[in-house]
Design a protein around this motif. Structure first.
Motif, PDB file in Angstrom:
ATOM      1  N   GLY A  31      -2.219   4.796   8.752  1.00  0.00           N
ATOM      2  CA  GLY A  31      -0.992   4.981   7.995  1.00  0.00           C
ATOM      3  C   GLY A  31      -0.289   3.698   7.607  1.00  0.00           C
ATOM      4  N   GLN A  32       0.996   3.835   7.380  1.00  0.00           N
ATOM      5  CA  GLN A  32       1.826   2.735   6.899  1.00  0.00           C
ATOM      6  C   GLN A  32       1.846   1.565   7.867  1.00  0.00           C
ATOM      7  OE1 GLN A  32       6.079   3.537   6.778  1.00  0.00           O
ATOM      8  NE2 GLN A  32       6.214   2.634   4.741  1.00  0.00           N
TER       9      GLN A  32
ATOM     10  N   ARG B 222       0.815  -1.210   0.000  1.00  0.00           N
ATOM     11  CA  ARG B 222       0.000   0.000   0.000  1.00  0.00           C
ATOM     12  C   ARG B 222       0.851   1.262   0.000  1.00  0.00           C
ATOM     13  NH1 ARG B 222      -2.216  -2.517   4.603  1.00  0.00           N
ATOM     14  NH2 ARG B 222      -1.430  -0.772   5.848  1.00  0.00           N
ATOM     15  N   THR B 223       2.020   1.179   0.601  1.00  0.00           N
ATOM     16  CA  THR B 223       2.783   2.411   0.849  1.00  0.00           C
ATOM     17  C   THR B 223       4.204   2.388   0.307  1.00  0.00           C
ATOM     18  OG1 THR B 223       3.508   1.538   2.999  1.00  0.00           O
ATOM     19  CG2 THR B 223       1.477   2.845   2.965  1.00  0.00           C
ATOM     20  N   ASP B 224       4.721   1.266  -0.136  1.00  0.00           N
ATOM     21  CA  ASP B 224       6.125   1.165  -0.531  1.00  0.00           C
ATOM     22  C   ASP B 224       6.285   1.017  -2.038  1.00  0.00           C
ATOM     23  OD1 ASP B 224       6.622   1.201   2.125  1.00  0.00           O
ATOM     24  OD2 ASP B 224       7.291  -0.865   2.294  1.00  0.00           O
TER      25      ASP B 224
END
Length: 514
Positions: free
Chosen positions: A246-247, A149-151
């Motif tokens: 968040g992450q 999702r975030t990387d």
């Protein structure tokens, strides 16, 4: 005397039967027969607190007796430091470091292993810059250690975690001997057997497990979960932060899985630590060997809505660390000590046990008198924290967390000009610096330069850990102990001769100014 110091990184008290009164995040028991056995044989310290956090700051405390977080963040051994292995070697004592803790060998962490007669480095843990192939490692392992999702694939976060997948690409997940705990403790057992002809030695075994990633071989991966441990959707390497945003966001199912893999690592470490204990028994070495088992800090597993460490308030799940000590001549073996102790005290304790004089200008206090039955109390306070953030104090009943003003700078004092937040990478030398004899524990001039403050919390926190060991009820605001603990914190800072700036950023009045 022989002294064996064993650090088990990130080990939590509540995963150990010896601390069964500690509130736990688990609804099952973790299998640790070797640590259970050692706890029954040794002295169990109930009120041991971390000091300078996280990784290398803790190791400077152990190696030099300096509680560095008031003056400096992550950094090297300083030229003026009297390191434990160096002082021992000067007395003809053999010294050895065995570790898979790769931070010793990164930029900004030099000087730690060089003072030993010998060191051994087991390669490949976490983001150790070791393997460069395969270019495209195990996809399932990457899914479990990164966050899609975030990387982005070209991000530093993603590339760091690819490093672990490359490092362990040839590991057999059904063969625990491929994994790090097996290698570290097997080598330790062999070294002890090989060096029994020495009358005196100091061996420091620094195991990076149970540190993340929580990637376990069988049978440990399946030991505490009904999930498929190789399910690519289940994380083995959480991000630091809040579990609800968040992450670092994790579902209840994911948190339960992380707990199970953490527990699996604890049991794996315990199993291989048993080979060291067995070797000491086989060699009849307990009669002349002091053995210390401890950890640098714990790791949050969902309590108070947090996962991991460093960025949240330093609750006791992180700060109140396990400590077991066997000394052949102790009158407190098979006993428990409730006196307050601090991580920095390990330095003076080991030097005293080895018969080596402890330098005057340190913050370390030997707790050997507790073991010898010559004292019943040790410390009035234990100070702990991270450079640039809140400063915390414990008195054995209360824990007090004092937030900093994030707009007030923190100063770094060091013989290097490395960026205070550039832990692992070379940085440009600082330009706006001054030099002087700023440190109370050395006459050596150092550089002083400004760094940031950051908030781990924005409110004062006060907990009665006797009545509320989970630290669930913040008493700050209307409790009579609040002023008592504020005064204790100010007194502790004065005793340590902390920089004046620390009082300013914490909003404290120095005791002599009252």
């Amino acid at each position: 005397m022989k002294v064996l110091l064993l650090s088990i990184d990130s080990l939590r008290r509540d995963f150990l039967s010896a601390y069964q009164d500690t509130p736990t995040v688990l609804d099952y028991e973790v299998n640790t027969p070797n640590l259970d056995w050692f706890a029954e044989k040794a002295t169990v310290f109930e009120q041991n607190y971390a000091g300078s956090l996280p990784c290398m700051p803790a190791r400077r405390e152990w190696h030099t007796g300096i509680q560095e977080f008031l003056w400096r963040p992550w950094g090297p051994i300083e030229p003026f430091d009297d390191t434990l292995p160096q002082l021992a070697r000067k007395q003809g004592i053999l010294t050895k470091l065995i570790t898979d803790h790769y931070h010793y060998f990164q930029h900004g962490s030099h000087g730690y292993y060089e003072d030993y007669n010998g060191f051994e480095f087991i390669r490949g843990h976490e983001t150790d810059a070791w393997k460069t192939t395969p270019q495209h490692p195990n996809g399932r392992l990457l899914d479990q250690t990164t966050n899609a999702r975030t990387d982005p694939p070209d991000s530093v976060q993603f590339m760091n975690r690819v490093q672990y997948a490359r490092n362990i690409a040839n590991f057999d997940e059904t063969d625990e001997e491929d994994f790090f705990a097996a290698k570290v403790f097997s080598r330790t057992a062999d070294w002890i057997a090989e060096n029994q002809e020495w009358d005196d030695w100091f061996c420091f075994v620094d195991s990076f497990d149970v540190h993340e990633p929580f990637h376990c071989p069988e049978p440990y991966a399946s030991m505490y979960t009904d999930e498929d441990p190789r399910d690519a959707s289940l994380p083995t390497w959480p991000y630091y932060g809040r579990v609800d945003e968040g992450q670092s966001e994790l579902s209840d199912r994911e948190i339960d899985f992380v707990k199970s893999q953490f527990a699996g690592k604890v049991t794996m470490v315990d199993h291989w630590l048993g080979t060291v204990f067995d070797t000491l028994t086989e060699l009849s070495a307990w009669d002349d060997t002091m053995v210390i088992v401890t950890s640098d800090h714990g790791y949050m597993l969902g309590e108070h809505g947090w996962i991991a460490k460093n960025i949240m308030p330093i609750y006791d799940a992180i700060a109140n660390t396990p400590l077991f000590v066997w000394h052949p001549e102790s009158v407190r073996n098979d006993d428990r000590v409730s006196s307050l102790t601090s991580a920095v005290d390990i330095y003076a304790t080991i030097l005293s046990a080895l018969g080596v004089s402890v330098p005057d200008q340190t913050h370390s206090q030997s707790f050997l008198p507790l073991l010898e039955g010559k004292a019943t109390n040790h410390r009035e306070w234990a100070l702990y924290g991270m450079w640039g953030s809140s400063v915390n104090v414990a008195d054995g009943q209360y824990t007090y967390m004092r937030p900093c003003n994030p707009d007030e700078p923190t100063y770094c004092y060091s013989t290097t000009m490395m960026d205070a937040w550039g832990y692992f990478t070379p940085t440009e030398p600082k330009q706006d610096v001054e030099s002087g004899r700023f440190l109370p524990y050395t006459d050596t001039p150092v550089w002083r330069f400004e760094g940031p403050s950051f908030e781990q919390h924005d409110d004062i926190k006060l907990y009665d850990t006797d009545a509320d060991p989970e630290q669930s009820t913040n008493l700050a605001g209307n409790h009579p102990a609040e002023q008592q603990m504020e005064d204790l914190l100010a007194d502790a800072l004065q005793v340590l001769k902390a920089p004046e700036n620390q009082f300013e950023r914490l909003g404290l009045t120095p005791p002599e100014a009252k």
